[in-house]
Design a protein around this motif. Structure first.
Motif, PDB file in Angstrom:
ATOM      1  N   GLY A 129       0.556  -1.220  -0.061  1.00 57.22           N
ATOM      2  CA  GLY A 129      -0.088  -0.011  -0.113  1.00 57.22           C
ATOM      3  C   GLY A 129       0.674   1.335  -0.020  1.00 57.22           C
ATOM      4  O   GLY A 129       0.441   2.069  -0.715  1.00 57.22           O
ATOM      5  N   LEU A 130       1.725   1.409   0.688  1.00 50.33           N
ATOM      6  CA  LEU A 130       2.785   2.345   0.865  1.00 50.33           C
ATOM      7  C   LEU A 130       3.444   2.715  -0.571  1.00 50.33           C
ATOM      8  O   LEU A 130       3.661   3.795  -1.121  1.00 50.33           O
ATOM      9  N   ARG A 131       3.982   1.592  -1.067  1.00 50.19           N
ATOM     10  CA  ARG A 131       4.635   1.705  -2.620  1.00 50.19           C
ATOM     11  C   ARG A 131       3.538   2.380  -3.416  1.00 50.19           C
ATOM     12  O   ARG A 131       3.801   2.971  -4.404  1.00 50.19           O
ATOM     13  N   HIS A 132       2.443   1.755  -3.382  1.00 51.57           N
ATOM     14  CA  HIS A 132       1.398   2.179  -4.260  1.00 51.57           C
ATOM     15  C   HIS A 132       1.044   3.643  -4.121  1.00 51.57           C
ATOM     16  O   HIS A 132       1.062   4.597  -5.061  1.00 51.57           O
ATOM     17  N   CYS A 186       1.127   6.541  -6.683  1.00 46.03           N
ATOM     18  CA  CYS A 186      -0.084   7.012  -6.943  1.00 46.03           C
ATOM     19  C   CYS A 186      -0.112   8.327  -7.872  1.00 46.03           C
ATOM     20  O   CYS A 186       0.634   9.156  -7.602  1.00 46.03           O
ATOM     21  N   ALA A 187      -1.015   8.313  -8.959  1.00 45.11           N
ATOM     22  CA  ALA A 187      -1.219   9.480  -9.586  1.00 45.11           C
ATOM     23  C   ALA A 187      -1.873  10.510  -8.977  1.00 45.11           C
ATOM     24  O   ALA A 187      -2.314  11.464  -9.632  1.00 45.11           O
ATOM     25  N   ALA A 188      -2.650  10.003  -7.848  1.00 41.71           N
ATOM     26  CA  ALA A 188      -3.561  11.262  -7.210  1.00 41.71           C
ATOM     27  C   ALA A 188      -2.796  12.286  -6.885  1.00 41.71           C
ATOM     28  O   ALA A 188      -1.634  12.054  -6.583  1.00 41.71           O
ATOM     29  N   PRO A 189      -3.455  13.522  -6.975  1.00 42.37           N
ATOM     30  CA  PRO A 189      -2.947  14.726  -6.315  1.00 42.37           C
ATOM     31  C   PRO A 189      -2.219  14.455  -5.234  1.00 42.37           C
ATOM     32  O   PRO A 189      -0.996  15.351  -4.668  1.00 42.37           O
ATOM     33  N   SER A 190      -2.682  13.920  -4.076  1.00 41.94           N
ATOM     34  CA  SER A 190      -2.342  13.990  -2.662  1.00 41.94           C
ATOM     35  C   SER A 190      -2.515  12.577  -2.120  1.00 41.94           C
ATOM     36  O   SER A 190      -3.470  11.787  -2.728  1.00 41.94           O
ATOM     37  N   HIS A 191      -1.773  11.996  -1.283  1.00 40.18           N
ATOM     38  CA  HIS A 191      -1.857  10.596  -0.568  1.00 40.18           C
ATOM     39  C   HIS A 191      -3.317  10.457  -0.076  1.00 40.18           C
ATOM     40  O   HIS A 191      -3.961   9.466  -0.312  1.00 40.18           O
ATOM     41  N   LEU A 192      -4.034  11.837   0.554  1.00 41.97           N
ATOM     42  CA  LEU A 192      -5.294  11.488   1.006  1.00 41.97           C
ATOM     43  C   LEU A 192      -6.262  11.422  -0.017  1.00 41.97           C
ATOM     44  O   LEU A 192      -7.496  11.145   0.224  1.00 41.97           O
ATOM     45  N   CYS A 215      -5.853   9.345  -2.476  1.00 38.14           N
ATOM     46  CA  CYS A 215      -5.527   7.816  -3.063  1.00 38.14           C
ATOM     47  C   CYS A 215      -6.598   7.140  -2.596  1.00 38.14           C
ATOM     48  O   CYS A 215      -6.486   6.849  -1.302  1.00 38.14           O
ATOM     49  N   PRO A 216      -7.414   6.292  -3.146  1.00 37.73           N
ATOM     50  CA  PRO A 216      -8.309   5.185  -2.413  1.00 37.73           C
ATOM     51  C   PRO A 216      -7.536   4.157  -1.909  1.00 37.73           C
ATOM     52  O   PRO A 216      -7.870   3.596  -0.877  1.00 37.73           O
ATOM     53  N   GLN A 251      -6.472   5.670   1.337  1.00 37.49           N
ATOM     54  CA  GLN A 251      -7.663   5.722   2.344  1.00 37.49           C
ATOM     55  C   GLN A 251      -7.800   4.535   2.890  1.00 37.49           C
ATOM     56  O   GLN A 251      -8.121   4.227   3.983  1.00 37.49           O
ATOM     57  N   ARG A 252      -8.035   3.324   1.974  1.00 37.90           N
ATOM     58  CA  ARG A 252      -8.097   1.995   2.566  1.00 37.90           C
ATOM     59  C   ARG A 252      -7.088   1.613   3.775  1.00 37.90           C
ATOM     60  O   ARG A 252      -7.566   1.051   4.907  1.00 37.90           O
ATOM     61  N   ILE A 253      -5.883   1.990   3.672  1.00 39.97           N
ATOM     62  CA  ILE A 253      -4.766   1.890   4.617  1.00 39.97           C
ATOM     63  C   ILE A 253      -5.176   2.790   5.848  1.00 39.97           C
ATOM     64  O   ILE A 253      -5.041   2.001   6.932  1.00 39.97           O
ATOM     65  N   LEU A 254      -5.616   3.958   5.726  1.00 46.88           N
ATOM     66  CA  LEU A 254      -5.681   4.556   6.851  1.00 46.88           C
ATOM     67  C   LEU A 254      -7.238   3.895   7.680  1.00 46.88           C
ATOM     68  O   LEU A 254      -7.269   3.900   8.758  1.00 46.88           O
TER      69      LEU A 254
END
Length: 143
Positions: A102-105, A109-115, A117-118, A121-124
């Motif tokens: 998940g951290l590697r993804h 990740c192409a999302a603008p920020s980690h928050l 990124c789906p 969010q699942r890891i959170l």
């Protein structure tokens, strides 16, 4: 005389003298006497310290390790206990692998920020539910 003083035990085992004294207080090791102010130990303490180190590396507590020695000092480790710890480690490995992936993804990740990124969010959510803790479940407060 083959007895080892505490400094020699510390040097040979790599275990600090302070830890050896602590283990003695906990009943994990026992000195066989003194030479001046220094504790003396049977050479077999080196194997015992190695067993303690192995138990600690596997995740056993000192109290659990203490129970793995018979009154005569010989190891008595139940195979069922070893199997249970191996199963616990399997679970921890699975959780750590999922966290790593998940951290590697999230890092790629192409999302603008980690928050945003789906997967992050699942890891959170898992972390918030306590499912990423060492035992895999949130500690429940005492009633």
């Amino acid at each position: 005389m083959n007895d080892l003083d505490i400094a020699e035990v510390a040097r040979r085992s790599g275990v600090p003298a302070s830890t050896i004294r602590f283990y003695e207080e906990k009943g994990l090791v026992a000195s066989i006497g003194r030479r001046g102010a220094r504790r003396l130990f049977d050479p077999e303490i080196l194997q015992r310290l190695a067993l303690i180190a192995l138990g600690r590396a596997a995740g056993f507590s000192l109290d659990e390790i203490a129970q793995m020695f018979a009154p005569d000092g010989r190891p008595r480790i139940g195979r069922d206990r070893l199997q249970a710890k191996a199963n616990e480690l399997d679970g921890r490995i699975r959780r750590l692998q999922a966290m790593r992936d998940g951290l590697r993804h999230a890092a790629e990740c192409a999302a603008p920020s980690h928050l945003e990124c789906p997967k992050f969010q699942r890891i959170l959510r898992l972390a918030g539910d306590g499912r990423l803790s060492p035992r895999g479940a949130r500690s429940k407060p005492a009633p």
